[in-house]
Design a protein around this motif. Sequence first.
Motif: not given
Ligand code: ADP
Length: 432
Positions: A16, A18-21, A138, A169-170
Amino acid sequence: MNSSYGILVVLAGPSGAGKTTLAHHLVDTFQSAMFSVSTTTRSLRGSEEDGADYFFVSREEFEKRIENGFFLEWAEVHGHFYGTSAEWVSGQLDDGRSVILDIDVQGALQVKAAFPESILIFILPASPEVLGDRLLNRNTDDSEIIIERMKAAAWETGWIGAFDYFIRNDRLEDSVKQVETILQGEENKLMNMPFPDEARVFEPDSFLGRDYWKNKRIIVTSGPTREPLDDVRFISNRSSGLMGSSMAEAFRDAGSDVLFVTGPACYINPPGVNTVNITTASDMLDILSSEVGEADLLVMAAAVSDFKPTSYMHGKMERAGEYELQMKATPDILSTLNKTVECMCPVLAFALEFGEDFEEKALKKMRRKGACAVFLNRGDISGISMEATGNEGMIIFEDGSSLMIHRCSKRYAAELVIAAMGRYMMKRTGGE
Ligand code: ADP
Ligand code: 5GP
C-alpha cells in the motif's frame, strides 16, 4: 531515454506504500524500462489478469520452480508465495533494458545479494494513518488483512537501512519526480553507459587508435591480491581496482571481448564483461596461464602483492605481545608467463614508482617483464593512483615514445590509454 547497460531497480516497502504506482510510472516514462511480472500462488483479485499483473500458479508448481532454480528471489508474503524469474531478468539486462521489480523486502535483500549493482529503493508511506487509508481505499482487502498488513509494515520499515534510496510517498507528483531522477541518474553514470561518442568527435586525435581493439580479446587484471596469514588477516595493498575496472570498461566500449580478472576490489565488477574473481597472486597466475595464449593484449593493472607470509594458520592467530612475520616473494607473474606460455601475448604493464629516477625504474620494469608498454604513476603525487578516483601519468612504449596523461578521471585516462596503445599496436603490426 535509453540506457546501454540495463539497471535492475527494486521498489520495496510496505504493502500500500505506492510501489506498483511508481513502478508503472517508470515503465511508462522510460522506454528502456520493463516491469517484471512476478509469479504467485495467491488467487486472482478484482480486475487482475494472468500474465499482466502476476503469473498465477499452484503451490505445487511454485515449489517445483524453486527446486529448478527458476527464481532470482522468492518469498512468502502474507501467507502466499511470490517470486521473480531469474532468466527473464537476466535476459532483459543483457539486452540493455532496465528492469523494475515491485517486490517485498525479503526479496529485495536477496536481489542485492545476487546482484550487488542493483538499486534498492524503499517506498515509505507518509504515516501509518495514510497507509491505512490507502489500503482501505484500494478496496482489495478486507479489514482483517489490512490489520495484518499494517503490522507487517512496521517490520518491513525496519529494513530501510539496507536500501540505497528511499522515497517518502506523500504527494504523488513529488514521488514520481524523485523515482524518475534516481533511474535517470543511475542510467547516466559513466559506468552504466558506453563512453559518449560525442566526446570523441571533439577530440578525434586523442581517441585515434581505439578502433584497433574492436573484436580483439583483452585480459585486464585489476585490484589488489590478498596473501592470507590466517583465516582473517592478510597482506595486501591500497589498490581500489578503479583503474583496472575503468580499463575493462574502455575496452568493452571499444568492442573488445574482455576477460576481467580481479582481486578483492572496492568497486562492483563492470557490467558487460566476463569476470573471474581471484584472491592471491598464485590464483591470478593460474588463470592467466590458461588464458593469455588466446589473448591479443594482457593489461596488468592489478597491484599484485609482492610478498606473502611464509606460513598460514587455520582459524585466527591469538593476540600476543610480539610476533615475527616472515614473508617470501610471490611468483613474478609476467616472468613466469614469459617462461611457461608458448605464445605470450603483448603486455601493457602498470608501474607505481617513487623517487627522482621514477622513469628509469619504470623503463627497467617494462624491459624486465617483457612488456611493450608501461603506464607509469608517480607514488609521490597525491590524489592520483591508489585509492584515488583520478589519475595522471605517462604511457611509455618499448620504442621510447611516450604520452603524458594529464590529471583526469580514471575512466577518461583509460580511454586515452587504450587509444594510445591502439596507435602503437597499429604502428607495430603495420596498420592491421
Ligand atoms: P503497493 O504496490 O505498494 O501495494 P499501490 O501502488 O498499489 O501500493 O498503492 C496503494 C494505493 O495508494 C493505490 O490505490 C494508489 O493509487 C494509491 N497511492 C499510491 N501513491 C499515492 C500517493 N502518493 N498519494 C495518494 N494515493 C497514492
Ligand atoms: P499483492 O498480493 O498485494 O499483490 O502483493 C503482496 C506483496 O508481495 C507486496 O509487498 C509485493 O511487493 C510482494 N511481491 C509481489 N511480487 C513479488 C515477488 O516476485 N517477490 C517478492 N519477494 N515479493 C513480491
